[in-house]
Scaffold this active site. Structure first.
Site, PDB file in Angstrom:
ATOM      1  N   CYS A   1      44.807  41.300  44.343  1.00 20.21           N
ATOM      2  CA  CYS A   1      43.882  40.806  45.379  1.00 20.21           C
ATOM      3  C   CYS A   1      44.252  39.363  45.657  1.00 20.21           C
ATOM      4  O   CYS A   1      45.426  39.049  45.804  1.00 20.21           O
ATOM      5  CB  CYS A   1      42.425  40.989  44.940  1.00 20.21           C
TER       6      CYS A   1
ATOM      7  N   ARG B   1      38.973  41.238  42.036  1.00 17.76           N
ATOM      8  CA  ARG B   1      38.757  42.563  42.624  1.00 17.76           C
ATOM      9  C   ARG B   1      39.725  43.579  42.039  1.00 17.76           C
ATOM     10  O   ARG B   1      39.352  44.729  41.760  1.00 17.76           O
ATOM     11  CB  ARG B   1      38.908  42.484  44.149  1.00 17.76           C
TER      12      ARG B   1
END
Length: 447
Positions: free
Chosen positions: A391, A396
């Protein structure tokens, strides 16, 4: 299939060139019940959806009622009745592939509430008499999340902390961590699961790239927090932050790390008590192994480039669509915009701070794994390949890694440096793309 016909009169306003006219129109909605044979036949009908209204955890495989049932009826989607309050019902149904004209067979808990909700939306609804218990009586098979025990329900955590006998636990020492970004632990001082400790992600990652700290510092931090290779570590808080700490600890060599599904929200929704006292864990003298024990879980820049050159390796971008297209960088401390050349988009959420595409409607539970599997299939992501999620700087990607390992994927990693490192490094910063791809997830890396 037994069905009760309910006649609902609808007032529909028709707007024309002249005065408005109100026409009375009758809509016939079928409501009733169905047995095992009917469910089996319905599974072959593409227009009929079977829906499990139990909790995310029970759908995954947890036997919370002690009836020996692990999982769900094969092919069923999961929409907990308790999740109706968490968001837009139409959006929830859309995520499950349910469209106008589908008939829905429901089973599970509080089915009357779900039935009423679906009827209000215009669906044809039947309730499976006996539900999973009847299905089990007929000795029919169930499906479940392959490693469901790594995504634990709050009820299991509460029983464990209270010293009760629980499944999927071997008696080792336990530590629970509330994870987020705050060196002083302000969110933790506000409220937390009793007995849990605060973990600031800044203790295991550092700028300017926000990669993990060096191996000696990781080992020292884990020892300070009282963690050894044999400690059962339960994590919650900001799900992305919790996963970020979790994968670094797993990389180091902690054998058993699990995410508390639903976190503090689920804990409070269950009516369990909270705590505000800040407690400091007792350190241990020795972690129990050299760090890292699992180096393959985190890949760095050279390995990321290597993966892009192979036939069975992929970098999966866990970033918003705007970030992937290069319309925004996503962060005020990352200036370059775009995507890594040859990477595949794995969806994520509306911005860098959200991960709606991988979570239930409440944004704290793992999204039903069958929906993630379908999403990846639609995105042409091959789960048999070595997948390295990335990410902006790792948060994430780490959360998605935890869900992927729960789904049973073996060859998975995160690319620690992510977009920030790739876009700011001399050797790779020109290996980027912007704009909408001609064919999604079929771009190649060019040396």
């Amino acid at each position: 299939m037994k069905k009760l016909l309910v006649i609902v009169t609808l007032a529909i306003g028709l707007i024309g060139c002249s005065n408005g006219v109100v026409e009375q129109k009758e809509q016939v909605i079928k409501v009733g019940s169905i047995g095992v044979n009917g469910v089996q036949r319905a599974k072959k009908d593409k227009n009929i959806v079977i829906m499990d209204t139990r909790s995310y955890d029970e759908y995954n495989g947890w036997d919370l009622d002690g009836n020996g049932i692990n999982g769900h009826i094969p092919g069923a989607v999961n929409y907990p009745t308790s999740a109706i309050k968490d968001g837009n019902v139409e959006k929830a149904l859309e995520r499950k592939g349910i469209v106008a004209g589908n008939e829905i067979i429901i089973y599970g808990k509080n089915t009357e509430t779900m039935k009423d909700t679906l009827i209000e939306k215009g669906y044809i609804v039947s309730i499976f008499d006996g539900g999973v218990e009847k299905w089990a009586e007929e000795l029919l098979s169930f499906e479940k999340l392959k490693r469901y025990e790594t995504i634990v329900p709050v009820s299991w955590v509460k029983d464990l902390l209270e010293g009760k006998k629980v499944i999927h636990y071997d008696g080792r020492s336990v530590k629970v961590f509330n994870v987020g970004w705050s060196e002083k632990g302000k969110p933790h001082m506000k409220e937390h699961i009793p007995g849990s400790y605060w973990m600031h992600t800044g203790w295991v990652e550092e700028g300017p790239l926000w990669n993990r700290v060096d191996d000696n510092k990781i080992k020292a931090e884990l020892e300070k927090e009282g963690i050894t290779t044999d400690t059962l570590v339960l994590i919650y808080g900001d799900p992305m932050a919790a996963a970020r700490f979790g994968i670094i600890a797993k990389y180091a060599g902690v054998d058993d790390i699990r995410i508390i599904n639903g976190g503090l929200k689920a804990w409070k929704d269950a009516g369990y008590p909270i705590e505000t006292e800040m407690k400091i864990p007792e350190p241990v003298k020795e972690f129990g192994a050299t760090v890292p024990q699992n180096p393959e879980l985190i890949v760095d820049l050279p390995k990321a480039v290597e993966l892009l050159k192979t036939e069975d390796g992929d970098l999966i971008s866990i970033r918003s669509w705007k970030e992937y297209l290069g319309k925004v960088s996503g962060y005020d401390y990352i200036k370059p915009r775009g995507r890594i050349m040859g990477s595949k988009w794995g969806m994520a959420g509306s911005d860098p701070w959200h991960l709606e595409d991988y979570r239930g409607m409440d944004q704290f539970h793992m999204r039903p794994y069958t929906e993630i599997q379908k999403m990846w299939k639609d995105l042409k992501i091959n789960s048999e390949n070595h997948l390295a999620f990335y990410c902006g700087t790792g948060w994430r990607a780490s959360e998605v890694w935890f869900y992927a390992q729960a789904m049973g994927l073996e060859r998975i990693s995160i690319y620690d440096g992510g977009w920030k490192e790739w876009s700011e490094t001399k050797e790779t910063k020109k290996k980027v793309l912007k704009g909408e791809p001609k064919v999604l997830n079929e771009e190649n890396f060019i040396n």
